[in-house]
Design a protein around this motif. Structure first.
Motif, PDB file in Angstrom:
ATOM      1  N   GLY A   1      76.094  30.317  16.571  1.00 18.13           N
ATOM      2  CA  GLY A   1      76.942  31.073  17.481  1.00 18.13           C
ATOM      3  C   GLY A   1      76.644  32.553  17.587  1.00 18.13           C
ATOM      4  N   THR A   2      75.708  33.093  16.786  1.00 20.82           N
ATOM      5  CA  THR A   2      75.384  34.518  16.862  1.00 20.82           C
ATOM      6  C   THR A   2      74.537  34.798  18.098  1.00 20.82           C
ATOM      7  N   PHE A   3      74.759  35.944  18.717  1.00 19.91           N
ATOM      8  CA  PHE A   3      74.104  36.295  19.980  1.00 19.91           C
ATOM      9  C   PHE A   3      72.633  36.646  19.750  1.00 19.91           C
ATOM     10  N   LEU A   4      71.795  36.196  20.674  1.00 17.65           N
ATOM     11  CA  LEU A   4      70.372  36.520  20.636  1.00 17.65           C
ATOM     12  C   LEU A   4      70.113  37.682  21.585  1.00 17.65           C
ATOM     13  N   GLU A   5      69.711  38.803  21.039  1.00 16.97           N
ATOM     14  CA  GLU A   5      69.326  39.935  21.878  1.00 16.97           C
ATOM     15  C   GLU A   5      68.088  39.566  22.683  1.00 16.97           C
ATOM     16  N   PRO A   6      67.902  40.183  23.890  1.00 14.95           N
ATOM     17  CA  PRO A   6      66.729  39.857  24.711  1.00 14.95           C
ATOM     18  C   PRO A   6      65.416  39.996  23.951  1.00 14.95           C
ATOM     19  N   GLY A   7      65.325  40.980  23.089  1.00 16.48           N
ATOM     20  CA  GLY A   7      64.094  41.166  22.331  1.00 16.48           C
ATOM     21  C   GLY A   7      63.855  40.103  21.285  1.00 16.48           C
ATOM     22  N   GLU A   8      64.902  39.296  20.957  1.00 15.29           N
ATOM     23  CA  GLU A   8      64.776  38.237  19.957  1.00 15.29           C
ATOM     24  C   GLU A   8      64.545  36.867  20.581  1.00 15.29           C
ATOM     25  N   ALA A   9      64.398  36.811  21.908  1.00 14.35           N
ATOM     26  CA  ALA A   9      64.227  35.537  22.591  1.00 14.35           C
ATOM     27  C   ALA A   9      63.012  34.797  22.023  1.00 14.35           C
ATOM     28  N   PRO A  10      63.128  33.469  21.775  1.00 12.60           N
ATOM     29  CA  PRO A  10      62.002  32.703  21.212  1.00 12.60           C
ATOM     30  C   PRO A  10      60.733  32.806  22.056  1.00 12.60           C
ATOM     31  N   LEU A  11      60.890  32.854  23.385  1.00 16.49           N
ATOM     32  CA  LEU A  11      59.712  32.937  24.244  1.00 16.49           C
ATOM     33  C   LEU A  11      58.920  34.217  23.984  1.00 16.49           C
TER      34      LEU A  11
END
Length: 637
Positions: free
Chosen positions: A322-332
């Motif tokens: 449930g923790t938010f993924l910052e754009p810089g942490e995106a798996p892609l």
């Protein structure tokens, strides 16, 4: 050589079932099991043929085939049906329809409910074998026995047909049949007797009905778990096929670039029919391809050749916890930056309409002939349904474990605590037999003691039934006013309140989301205990309060009674635990029942008590489950 007990069993049944040869290492177990069998089954006042045929029909739903085979043997004359030597046996041909009779569900029960209503209770005499009345009673009893979704309606139909007294006798018979089935499951070494084996060898059709009955499956809860496990295996196979397709797509980017004109159409057709979202992007994050399933998962379509990350960064992504993924942490981004492959990553996607779905992500980099990363292919599978099935399976497993624990406690209580009043009755009866006619006063006193012992046994049985029923079936949550429940409890306890001069003081109490019947049992037990165990020199005073705490309601029931020693404050919630002697009324199941009810409402219960003589306060919480229910309750106050 048979024991005394085995001779009694053989005399009653006409044969000695292997069921009563078990547990020879502890004869008391067999003695108490036999006592329960006599009380609930053999000496049950319901008609013998009705009891034996119902026992056979209910045993169709037990995966162990011993009970149905043995009791079919009783029906055809290999022993006494229901231990009644005057009950005439039935032919094999008259028993086969009973073994083939289907169990209707849902709307299919409506004609049988109508048949029960036409019977009109209390029944006398009971309907004949294989008639519509018997079929209706057997179907309703089976739904109650299996605790299906139709169990509540079936129980009401039985009440209208049988009357209150006959219904209680039927409930008692169902309890013994459930115990017999559970006992056979615990003893896989239990084998058919020779007479039953010979019967099945002689009648092939009868053997087919008994040994290959499609109803001889696991009980409903275990069957549900098995079905969910099969569904999980099917979904896993689908995932493996998707993973295989994903590996087929992970080809060398340089080869794809030079072969695109020849193979693009075939590739698009393959990807379009995959049950997963597939999209590709270049090294800069510009989307170069996506299929229809990707649009369904995202909730809207991107525009090809958008500026880098314009679409990808517009989505809200969360980790599985449930923790938010910052754009810089995106798996892609990690795949494009580091060239790593991401396999089976759990993610949560928030779509434009604010709905969230669970995803299983597989992302692989695309490389040129030199090995440099030129883009990536992403495959996302919507596993929201799978997650729901997993949660439901976990809940079912927990419910199965809870049900088994409570069944074990119930079986222990029946086998252990019923022996004390039975022993008292037997001892007093022996003393009475030895008295002569001149000792009239002593005989009257002994008869009074026997009556008290029998009444105590009846109270214990009723308490055991309430304790078992509180932990079974569905929780019928509805909006109920606690103030209204308190008024109902005042009415029920009016004689005790008047006798003791008790006062019940309530602060404003909320409306809650709960089962009204179980919640009334909870408060009635706590208030009755507070009044009953008061100090002799002071009238009882019971104070009840409640307050909201997050997603729970916090209740307190405070008294000015005798108090509870600290070293007993945990154990009082265990079944059959009593702090007071046998002269004080009670079964030792009241607080255990309270703990079961609170646990089923998602809460916990505990007690605080000052030094003895300064009263006790019972605290418990009730989970509302939804925040809006808490807000509406607070508004009502």
């Amino acid at each position: 050589m048979n024991t005394r007990l085995q001779n009694l069993v053989e005399k009653r049944f006409g044969v000695l079932p292997n069921f009563f040869r078990l547990a020879a290492s502890d004869p008391k177990i067999t003695e108490n099991l036999w006592a329960f069998a006599q009380f609930a089954y053999l000496d049950n006042p319901l008609p013998s043929l009705f009891k034996e045929r119902l026992f056979v029909y209910l045993s169709r739903f037990c995966e162990v085939r011993y009970c149905i085979a043995r009791h079919v043997g009783f029906l055809v004359g290999l022993g006494n049906p229901a231990g009644d030597s005057s009950c005439l046996p039935q032919s094999v041909e008259s028993i086969l329809p009973l073994l083939r009779r289907s169990l209707p569900h849902g709307d299919g029960l409506l004609p049988l409910f109508a048949a029960c209503a036409e019977l009109g209770g209390p029944l006398a005499p009971f309907p004949a074998a294989d008639c519509l009345g018997e079929q209706a009673l057997f179907a309703c009893a089976t739904h109650v026995f299996l605790q299906t979704p139709d169990a509540l309606r079936a129980h009401e139909a039985l009440r209208s047909a049988l009357g209150a007294q006959n219904l209680e006798q039927l409930n008692l018979l169902l309890a013994f049949v459930r115990t017999a089935h559970y006992w056979t499951k615990l003893h896989p070494e239990l084998a058919f007797e020779d007479d039953v084996t010979q019967l099945l060898a002689t009648h092939e059709t009868l053997a087919q009905c008994i040994l290959k009955d499609p109803e001889g499956q696991r009980d409903d809860l275990s069957r549900q778990v098995a079905e969910e496990l099969a569904s999980l295996r099917k979904l896993r196979q689908q995932h493996e096929s998707i993973t295989q397709a994903y590996q087929d797509l992970s080809v060398d980017h340089h080869y794809v670039k030079h072969s695109l004109l020849a193979s693009e159409e075939n590739l698009r057709e393959l990807v379009s029919v995959m049950p997963a979202a597939v999209y590709a992007c270049d090294r800069e994050g510009i989307i170069t391809y996506y299929n229809r399933q990707a649009v369904e998962i995202w909730g809207r379509a991107p525009t090809l050749d958008d500026p880098p990350w314009a679409f990808l960064d517009s989505r809200q992504m969360y980790r599985a916890d449930g923790t938010f993924l910052e754009p810089g942490e995106a798996p892609l981004r990690e795949v494009l930056t580091r060239g790593v492959t991401i396999v089976n990553l759990d993610l949560v996607l928030e779509r434009p309409d604010r709905s969230r779905i669970n995803l299983l992500a597989n992302i692989t980099p695309l490389r040129d002939s030199s090995g440099a990363v030129t883009g990536a292919v992403s495959i996302f599978q919507d596993i929201t349904e799978l997650k729901g099935i997993q949660r439901e399976r976990e809940n079912l497993v927990k419910e199965l474990e809870r049900s088994n624990r409570e069944l074990s406690q119930f079986s222990y209580a029946v086998s252990h605590d019923l022996q004390a009043p039975v022993r008292n009755v037997r001892t007093l009866a022996q003393l009475l037999v030895r008295r002569d006619d001149r000792a009239q006063e002593d005989s009257s006193h002994l008869l009074t003691l026997i009556e008290h012992a029998a009444a105590g046994m009846e109270r214990l049985i009723q308490s055991l039934l309430r304790y078992a029923q509180a932990g079974q079936g569905q929780l019928n949550r509805e909006r109920v006013s606690v103030d209204a429940i308190i008024e109902s409890v005042r009415t029920t306890l009016a004689p005790l309140i008047a006798k003791t001069g008790a006062q019940i003081v309530c602060k404003p109490l909320p409306s809650i989301d709960g089962d009204p019947v179980l919640f009334e049992q909870l408060l009635q037990n706590l208030i009755a205990n507070a009044i009953q165990y008061h100090r002799p020199e002071e009238a009882p005073l019971v104070e009840i309060s409640a307050e909201a705490s997050g997603e729970n309601w916090y209740f307190a029931v405070k008294d000015n009674g005798q108090g509870i020693p600290r070293d007993h404050q945990e154990g009082i919630f265990e079944p059959l635990t009593r702090l007071h002697g046998g002269d004080t009324p009670g079964s030792g199941l009241g607080l255990a029942l309270c703990r079961t009810i609170v646990a089923r409402h998602g809460g916990r219960i505990w007690v605080q008590s000052e030094p003895p003589g300064n009263g006790a306060t019972f605290h418990f919480t009730v989970s509302e489950g939804q925040r809006h229910l808490i807000r509406s309750s607070a508004a009502e106050q």
